[in-house]
Design a protein around this motif. Structure first.
Motif, PDB file in Angstrom:
ATOM      1  N   ASN A 164      10.140  -4.436   4.914  1.00 47.82           N
ATOM      2  CA  ASN A 164       9.032  -3.979   5.754  1.00 47.82           C
ATOM      3  C   ASN A 164       8.763  -5.055   6.792  1.00 47.82           C
ATOM      4  O   ASN A 164       8.916  -6.245   6.501  1.00 47.82           O
ATOM      5  N   SER A 183       7.311   4.332  -5.585  1.00 53.55           N
ATOM      6  CA  SER A 183       6.684   3.097  -5.109  1.00 53.55           C
ATOM      7  C   SER A 183       5.235   3.037  -5.584  1.00 53.55           C
ATOM      8  O   SER A 183       4.544   4.056  -5.609  1.00 53.55           O
ATOM      9  N   GLY A 215      10.251   1.568  -2.826  1.00 59.10           N
ATOM     10  CA  GLY A 215       9.462   0.358  -2.848  1.00 59.10           C
ATOM     11  C   GLY A 215       9.757  -0.586  -1.690  1.00 59.10           C
ATOM     12  O   GLY A 215      10.335  -0.203  -0.691  1.00 59.10           O
ATOM     13  N   THR A 216       9.342  -1.800  -1.875  1.00 59.25           N
ATOM     14  CA  THR A 216       9.497  -2.795  -0.824  1.00 59.25           C
ATOM     15  C   THR A 216      10.204  -4.038  -1.369  1.00 59.25           C
ATOM     16  O   THR A 216       9.549  -4.987  -1.828  1.00 59.25           O
ATOM     17  N   ARG A 274       0.881   2.602   8.261  1.00 58.79           N
ATOM     18  CA  ARG A 274       1.670   1.377   8.129  1.00 58.79           C
ATOM     19  C   ARG A 274       0.801   0.139   8.275  1.00 58.79           C
ATOM     20  O   ARG A 274      -0.251   0.166   8.910  1.00 58.79           O
ATOM     21  N   SER A 305       0.867  -1.178   0.000  1.00 59.55           N
ATOM     22  CA  SER A 305       0.000   0.000   0.000  1.00 59.55           C
ATOM     23  C   SER A 305       0.901   1.225   0.000  1.00 59.55           C
ATOM     24  O   SER A 305       2.098   1.113   0.278  1.00 59.55           O
ATOM     25  N   TYR A 348       2.986   9.516   3.637  1.00 64.20           N
ATOM     26  CA  TYR A 348       4.096  10.479   3.690  1.00 64.20           C
ATOM     27  C   TYR A 348       5.118  10.237   2.590  1.00 64.20           C
ATOM     28  O   TYR A 348       6.048  11.011   2.415  1.00 64.20           O
ATOM     29  N   CYS A 349       4.968   9.149   1.835  1.00 65.06           N
ATOM     30  CA  CYS A 349       6.081   8.648   1.018  1.00 65.06           C
ATOM     31  C   CYS A 349       6.063   9.185  -0.408  1.00 65.06           C
ATOM     32  O   CYS A 349       5.059   9.065  -1.108  1.00 65.06           O
TER      33      CYS A 349
HETATM   34  S1  SF4 Z   1       6.107   0.826   2.147  1.00 66.01           S
HETATM   35 FE1  SF4 Z   1       8.008   2.088   2.127  1.00 66.01          FE
HETATM   36  S2  SF4 Z   1       8.384   2.606  -0.031  1.00 66.01           S
HETATM   37 FE2  SF4 Z   1       6.297   1.762   0.138  1.00 66.01          FE
HETATM   38  S3  SF4 Z   1       4.992   3.561   0.275  1.00 66.01           S
HETATM   39 FE3  SF4 Z   1       5.480   2.923   2.389  1.00 66.01          FE
HETATM   40  S4  SF4 Z   1       7.371   4.056   2.958  1.00 66.01           S
HETATM   41 FE4  SF4 Z   1       7.125   4.219   0.742  1.00 66.01          FE
END
Ligand code: SF4
Ligand code: SAM
Length: 391
Positions: free
Chosen positions: A101, A28, A67-68, A138, A19, A23-24
């Motif tokens: 993550n 991604s 990204g992840t 998160r 997702s 804030y990001c």
């Molecule tokens: S999981 Fe990490 S890279 Fe992906 S949107 Fe959230 S902060 Fe950004």
């Protein structure tokens, strides 16, 4: 890796996330499905393209970022790592980091990443308060984050985790409790970022609507100073604005960026800096995942920009990267990148004024920013460089 040798790194970008965090602004994207076989082949092809151009160099670090990347099938990580020796000699202490993550499904794969060759995990814990994790959008809880840290400790020789602070509602007391809990996990490296409201993010939109509470600036500065003092007292001084480590446990890959070394970047939006044929080149791949994939499949790489940097641009980049660090930018680096010493490259009255104010420190080793200078690095640099057209 010595400070005099900035090293040579490989960055691999995996652009997918479960997702999008509010804030990001990293590159991604959320996709219902990813054709992992196509992605595997394309990442390898772009790696081949840049590997052939830099063959024979000594690789000191690899970084899977996103990204992840903890969503990558470990087989893709393994396939990329198996390909390295085709082009480069591998440093005996080659650092191989993967950003992870801490959701339980991903943490379960840490051992498989280690088997593939990953020897350092950087975990996006972000907060050690459940309410803050919800605010940050998160997908994990504090309990899951702590389990992920424990699994990382067992899986790889080195780990680090990230926290985001200066969140609305935080006080010096609540942040010190959170920091204490972080330190109790025994990390040798921590990345502690102040929350930045980046244009284009959900938080930015909410701020414009008057719906996002922010922490007052004075309190932000207070938390920054308390963070530096606490971490230094615990033996993990800041070696960069937001990065703290026991001496020797610094992230070697990021040090290569900050010491302005060369690195190959593959994957959507990845940047590279490569010295080829005596020129330093700034290289950037297409950002959109689908465009990147098509370009690589069509012509073997998805390079969108590739320009030679002149001495003025190299000086700017050297300062922008190097002054983030607590160590000085070596005099030899000024010679290498801009052909002269800092005294000859920067406007003397401005350099002198910045040194007199304690923002900069210039000595026989080189040039570094004092703590006050590091705190306001962007404005310091634009002021310092406003008349730096000397090279
Ligand atoms: S999981 Fe990490 S890279 Fe992906 S949107 Fe959230 S902060 Fe950004
Ligand atoms: C590429 S990102 C994230 C990697 C991984 N996907 C994750 O979320 O854990 C690297 C780090 O940058 C930090 N970060 C990203 N956006 C930020 C922002 N707007 N303000 C402060 N820190 C930010 C987060 O701590 C994050 O872990």
């Amino acid at each position: 890796m010595l400070a005099s040798d900035p090293g040579f790194g490989l960055y691999v970008h995996w652009p997918f996330c479960l997702s999008k965090c509010p804030y990001c602004d990293f590159n991604s994207h959320v996709r219902a499905q990813v054709d992992t076989e196509r992605w595997r082949e394309a990442l390898l092809r772009e790696l081949d393209y840049y590997g052939a151009q830099t063959a024979g160099r000594n690789l000191t670090s690899v970084f899977f970022g996103g990204g992840t990347p903890s969503l990558m099938p470990p087989e893709i990580v393994a396939a990329i790592l198996e390909r390295l020796e085709r082009y480069w000699s591998l440093a005996p202490d080659l650092e191989i980091t993967l950003e992870a993550n801490p959701t339980s499904a991903e943490a379960e794969r840490f051992a498989a990443f280690a088997t593939a060759g990953v020897n350092r995990l950087s975990i996006g814990v972000q907060a050690l308060e459940d309410s803050a994790l919800r605010f940050l959008g998160r997908q994990h809880s504090v309990a899951e984050a702590l389990t992920a840290v424990e699994l990382a400790r067992r899986a790889v020789p080195r780990f680090s985790f990230d926290l985001i602070y200066a969140r609305a509602g935080q006080t010096p007391e609540s942040w010190s409790v959170e920091l204490r809990q972080a330190l109790d996990q025994g990390p040798e490296h921590l990345s502690l970022y102040q929350l930045i409201i980046e244009p284009g993010t959900q938080f930015h939109a909410a701020l414009r609507q008057g719906e996002l509470p922010l922490l007052e600036e004075e309190l932000q500065a207070e938390l920054y100073e308390a963070t530096s003092a606490t971490l230094a007292a615990e033996g993990l001084p800041a070696y960069e604005i937001s990065n703290h480590a026991r001496p020797g446990a610094e992230c070697r890959h990021n040090l290569t960026y900050w010491r302005y070394g060369d690195y190959v970047g593959v994957g959507p939006g990845a940047h590279g800096r490569l010295t080829l044929g005596g020129e330093k080149r700034a290289i950037r791949q297409h950002r959109a995942p689908e465009v990147w994939l098509e370009r690589v499949e069509g012509r073997g790489h998805a390079t969108q920009a590739d320009e030679a940097l002149d001495a003025k641009q190299r000086l700017e980049e050297l300062l922008m990267m190097g002054l983030r660090l607590s160590e000085p930018i070596a005099r030899a680096a000024f010679e290498r990148e801009a052909g002269a010493q800092p005294e000859a490259l920067l406007e003397p009255s401005r350099l002198e004024a910045a040194c007199a104010a304690g923002y900069l420190i210039l000595d026989e080793q080189g040039l570094r920013a004092g703590p006050e200078g590091r705190l306001r690095l962007n404005s310091l640099l634009s002021w310092l460089l406003a008349s730096a057209d000397r090279p």
